[in-house]
Design an enzyme around this catalytic site. Structure first.
Site, PDB file in Angstrom:
ATOM      1  CG  ASN A 107      -1.872  -1.187   1.201  1.00 21.69           C
ATOM      2  OD1 ASN A 107      -2.128  -1.776   0.152  1.00 21.69           O
ATOM      3  ND2 ASN A 107      -2.397  -1.562   2.354  1.00 21.69           N
ATOM      4  CG  ASP A 163      -2.610   3.312   2.654  1.00 21.81           C
ATOM      5  OD1 ASP A 163      -1.688   3.111   3.477  1.00 21.81           O
ATOM      6  OD2 ASP A 163      -3.471   2.448   2.386  1.00 21.81           O
ATOM      7  CG  HIS A 202       4.050  -1.662  -4.618  1.00 20.04           C
ATOM      8  ND1 HIS A 202       2.840  -2.333  -4.674  1.00 20.04           N
ATOM      9  CD2 HIS A 202       4.968  -2.527  -5.137  1.00 20.04           C
ATOM     10  CE1 HIS A 202       3.021  -3.537  -5.185  1.00 20.04           C
ATOM     11  NE2 HIS A 202       4.304  -3.677  -5.467  1.00 20.04           N
ATOM     12  CB  CYS A 221      22.299  12.128   2.653  1.00 19.10           C
ATOM     13  SG  CYS A 221      20.788  13.049   3.068  1.00 19.10           S
ATOM     14  CB  CYS A 271      18.522  16.955   1.158  1.00 17.74           C
ATOM     15  SG  CYS A 271      18.819  16.109   2.721  1.00 17.74           S
ATOM     16  CG  ASN A 294      -8.004 -11.312  -0.779  1.00 17.46           C
ATOM     17  OD1 ASN A 294      -7.874 -10.152  -0.389  1.00 17.46           O
ATOM     18  ND2 ASN A 294      -8.264 -11.608  -2.040  1.00 17.46           N
ATOM     19  CD  GLN A 313     -11.740 -10.084  -5.384  1.00 16.48           C
ATOM     20  OE1 GLN A 313     -10.760  -9.426  -5.051  1.00 16.48           O
ATOM     21  NE2 GLN A 313     -12.410  -9.852  -6.499  1.00 16.48           N
ATOM     22  CB  VAL A 335      -8.713  -8.069   6.566  1.00 11.90           C
ATOM     23  CG1 VAL A 335      -7.423  -7.689   7.269  1.00 11.90           C
ATOM     24  CG2 VAL A 335      -8.416  -8.669   5.207  1.00 11.90           C
TER      25      VAL A 335
END
Length: 292
Positions: free
Chosen positions: A117, A119, A136, A147, A169, A242, A244, A260
């Protein structure tokens, strides 16, 4: 909302299998499967080989963010010319599932957590960054190309693909040295390679674990989708949670088709792990299932 993330990604035709029918295990089936998972957690604590966790979008649906391949998922509805509904990423809050995972980590049952995720909720709930692999990326994160200092922003960083953001930075906090290196976003596009550092951390995690738990992911997109195959090659069993059917339904030891947060919260209850729910939950707390 999620459409912001959609708009940042490049066009990509192969989004895996979308819109699979949901499967709902009976309460009897859920309890039986939960007992098996409970035993793996007990064994993990006894042997000092914690559970290895892979998180998918199904963990954040309790935070009112849509998943991707479910019936009301982002890619499923996109194929129908529609947009998925959900709250804005910037106001999304960690839900029962995130807080249950954190509690299991604090109690020593799980250690390395890979999240697919972007988010930022896994970091926001308090999972230590040294045990969290945002494979991801994170839409709220900028990283210095010189750095590697990280900057967590209040607003979404409006690019993906590890591109320069136009900011510099402010200095290496660890060494105290000035830097002024260029900052980049930290979120992958479809064709962006996963960090070699992330892949190395995953390889090391396999040596320390006794079981793989995949939560809220259809396992459609590789390389993370192939983790159950990697586990099998190492003699490690896998549990999936899950609604599915996942891409590797036939090779995992246990496939739980249920909510979940119900499974995670019930697992914490069975293990005697206290979940600090706070007073700002975006979702309802489930009644835990009794497995004894």
């Amino acid at each position: 909302m999620t459409s912001v993330y959609e708009s940042l990604l490049s066009d990509y035709p192969d989004k895996g299998v979308i819109g699979k029918p949901e499967i709902r295990d009976t309460e009897t089936e859920i309890i039986e499967k939960l007992r098996t998972l409970y035993n793996h957690f007990v064994q993990a604590k006894q042997t000092g080989k914690p559970i290895f966790v892979l998180i998918g979008a199904g963990v954040s649906t309790g935070s009112k963010l849509p998943d991707f391949r479910g019936k009301q998922g982002v890619w499923t509805l996109q194929a129908e010319g529609k947009h998925a509904e959900g709250v804005d990423f910037q106001v999304a809050r960690p839900g029962v599932s995130h807080k249950s995972i954190l509690a299991l980590h604090k109690a020593g049952y799980i250690k390395t957590i890979i999240t697919q995720n972007v988010d930022g909720l896994d970091r926001k709930v308090g999972i230590p960054v040294e045990d969290l692999i945002e494979v991801h990326g994170n839409l709220f994160l900028e990283v210095c190309q010189s750095c590697f200092s990280e900057y967590v922003r209040e607003e979404i960083v409006m690019s993906v693909g590890l591109c320069p953001t136009g900011r510099n930075c402010e200095g290496n906090k660890r060494t105290g040295r000035s830097c002024r290196g260029k900052l980049r976003d930290a979120t992958l596009d479809w064709d962006t390679e996963i960090s070699l550092n992330h892949l190395d951390r995953i390889r090391k995690a396999w040596k320390q674990t006794s079981h793989l738990l995949c939560i809220g992911t259809s396992l459609e997109i590789i390389p993370m989708g192939s983790l159950p195959l990697d586990a099998k090659s190492k003699g490690i069993k896998t549990t999936t949670i899950n609604y599915q059917e996942t891409a590797h339904e036939k090779i995992v030891e246990t496939a739980i088709h249920a909510d979940v947060k119900l499974i995670l919260y019930s697992l914490c209850n069975a293990l005697g792990v206290n979940v600090d729910l706070g007073d700002d939950l975006p979702d309802e707390v489930p009644i835990p299932l009794k497995i004894s």
